[in-house]
Design a protein around this motif. Structure first.
Motif, mmCIF file in Angstrom:
data_model
loop_
_atom_site.group_PDB
_atom_site.id
_atom_site.type_symbol
_atom_site.label_atom_id
_atom_site.label_comp_id
_atom_site.label_asym_id
_atom_site.label_seq_id
_atom_site.Cartn_x
_atom_site.Cartn_y
_atom_site.Cartn_z
ATOM 1 N N SER A 67 44.853 3.673 68.525
ATOM 2 C CA SER A 67 45.884 4.599 68.051
ATOM 3 C C SER A 67 46.013 4.599 66.531
ATOM 4 N N PHE A 86 43.934 8.103 70.220
ATOM 5 C CA PHE A 86 45.089 8.999 70.131
ATOM 6 C C PHE A 86 45.978 8.535 68.992
ATOM 7 N N SER A 87 46.521 9.486 68.234
ATOM 8 C CA SER A 87 47.528 9.172 67.227
ATOM 9 C C SER A 87 48.563 10.287 67.199
ATOM 10 N N PRO A 88 49.827 9.959 66.961
ATOM 11 C CA PRO A 88 50.834 11.013 66.812
ATOM 12 C C PRO A 88 50.498 11.991 65.691
ATOM 13 N N THR A 106 42.119 12.458 70.942
ATOM 14 C CA THR A 106 43.195 13.278 71.493
ATOM 15 C C THR A 106 44.162 13.663 70.384
ATOM 16 N N ASN A 108 47.831 15.183 69.218
ATOM 17 C CA ASN A 108 49.198 15.144 69.706
ATOM 18 C C ASN A 108 49.861 16.524 69.698
ATOM 19 N N SER A 109 49.327 17.446 68.910
ATOM 20 C CA SER A 109 49.935 18.764 68.772
ATOM 21 C C SER A 109 48.852 19.819 68.588
ATOM 22 N N ARG A 132 47.268 15.698 74.005
ATOM 23 C CA ARG A 132 48.307 14.960 74.730
ATOM 24 C C ARG A 132 49.323 15.968 75.252
ATOM 25 N N ASN A 134 52.990 16.613 77.620
ATOM 26 C CA ASN A 134 54.261 15.983 77.966
ATOM 27 C C ASN A 134 54.776 16.548 79.279
ATOM 28 N N PHE A 154 56.039 13.117 71.121
ATOM 29 C CA PHE A 154 54.750 12.940 71.775
ATOM 30 C C PHE A 154 54.400 14.109 72.687
ATOM 31 N N GLY A 155 53.294 14.778 72.408
ATOM 32 C CA GLY A 155 52.675 15.682 73.358
ATOM 33 C C GLY A 155 53.187 17.106 73.340
ATOM 34 N N CYS A 174 48.198 12.004 79.114
ATOM 35 C CA CYS A 174 49.650 11.922 79.295
ATOM 36 C C CYS A 174 50.028 10.467 79.529
#
Length: 390
Positions: A67, A86-88, A106, A108-109, A132, A134, A154-155, A174
């Motif tokens: 991450s 994955f990272s925000p 992945t 996040n947006s 990602r 949600n 997140f997501g 997810c």
């Protein structure tokens, strides 16, 4: 050094101890689930990143999840495989190296995807990209660990996804669990399918994240395997991935500390230790949860009765006033120098420790199978504290 793993009486300094047979037991369980269900289970570094044990891991699993740039490098440099990452939010100054160290990445947006996906594919043409999502459902009771709470960062929710995904989005990720059982996964999966199955025909893989505590004694593994098999029967083209962290390090060994002093105020006795809850067991204060201490009864009352003999708070040797927990009841009067053994301290501990106050950091060690020989994997000195500010 040969140690008695019941008392660790040979230790006189604080130490995180990993018992190899316990780690292998968890790895065998996890590999059994993966093989039976026909899925891939990978190690999440956010819960366990003791890289000197990776040769053992590689006997059972093939991949890891990262991450951050540091974790992606850990996967590539120390585990020897590119990471599922994955990272925000990926930064401009790290994304190129992260992409080079990743097999799957992945976003996040949708905005991060739009801004960075061409650059990522230019750096690593073989990378698989995901989003990602949600599901807006989680049974996590502690808000600080709930990634699906209202206002989450997140997501992407289902109502924000385009009807047709970008052509180079190959997977969904997810994450909505935290040390949950398979019954929770069954209920969560229903929400995931309700929200996102309309897009499943457009993707190649789905990652159900972490928090699946399949090595806990009361975890219903047959239910998990049946659920995953049934899911794969409904969507046979989807590769299924899970990335627990705690499940790998669960119950693999203690943090051994020593009593340095015993003080008393207003009838409350506090045994001061050479470790810190804030620095070395942060989840105890954050979550919070009450750690088990070997040979002691845990007293979880709001106002423990300290007049009962051998009832103590355990306090740290930091200058943070709140760096203590209460209470535990022993069967004897605690003495300076004796060991206090905190059970199950190998997941979400070594990855979250700090050197606040310059407190001596516990060493890392492993007890090998068969011989009970203790191998010191890492010891810390004041120079490690200095180097943080070099």
């Amino acid at each position: 050094m040969i140690v008695d793993t019941t008392t660790y009486k040979e230790l006189t300094r604080p130490m995180y101890v990993l018992e190899e047979w316990r780690l292998r037991r968890n790895l065998e369980i996890i590999k059994g689930v993966a093989d039976s269900a026909g899925i891939e289970i990978i190690l999440a570094f956010k819960a366990y990143a003791l890289w000197k044990t990776f040769p053992i891991f590689k006997e059972y699993i093939q991949s890891t999840t990262a991450s951050s740039l540091a974790e992606a490098r850990l996967a590539y440099d120390k585990f020897g495989e590119k990471a599922h990452t994955f990272s925000p939010a990926y930064t401009d100054y790290e994304i190129d190296e992260i992409a080079r160290c990743s097999s799957c990445l992945t976003f996040n947006s949708l905005s991060q995807y739009s801004r960075l996906h061409d650059r990522v594919r230019e750096v690593n043409p073989e990378i698989s990209l995901g989003l990602r999502v949600n599901p807006e459902y989680s049974e996590i009771e502690t808000d600080i660990y709930n990634p699906c709470a209202p206002g989450t960062r997140f997501g992407v929710s289902a109502d924000a996804l385009p009807e047709t995904l970008p052509l180079d989005i190959e997977g969904f990720h997810c994450h909505c669990h935290c040390e949950n059982g398979s019954d929770v996964f069954v209920r969560t999966l229903a929400h995931i399918e309700e929200k996102f199955s309309g897009w499943f025909s457009q993707i190649k893989w789905i990652n159900f994240g972490g928090g699946h505590l399949m090595t806990r004694k009361d975890y219903d593994i047959p239910l998990l395997v049946r659920t995953l098999k049934n899911f794969r029967a409904r969507y046979p083209w989807l590769k299924v991935i899970m990335e627990p962290g705690s499940a790998f390090g669960w119950q693999t060994g203690p943090l051994v500390a020593q009593v340095v002093d015993v003080v008393e105020d207003h009838g409350i006795k506090t045994a001061i230790l050479n470790v810190s809850f804030s620095c070395h067991m942060p989840d105890c204060l954050e979550m919070p949860y009450h750690p088990a201490v070997r040979g002691a009864e845990t007293i979880e009352e709001e106002c423990p009765d300290y007049s009962v003999p051998f009832t103590y708070r355990l306090g740290a040797n930091s200058c943070l006033s709140g760096d203590f927990m209460s209470a535990w009841r022993f069967d004897h009067e605690l003495q300076v120098g004796e060991n206090i053994i905190f059970e199950d301290m190998n997941h979400y501990t070594t990855v979250k420790t700090t050197m606040f106050n310059g407190i001596s950091h516990p060493a890392l060690a492993m007890v090998h199978n068969g011989t009970n020989e203790l191998e010191i994997l890492r010891e810390y000195t004041p120079e490690d504290y200095f180097s943080r500010m070099d």
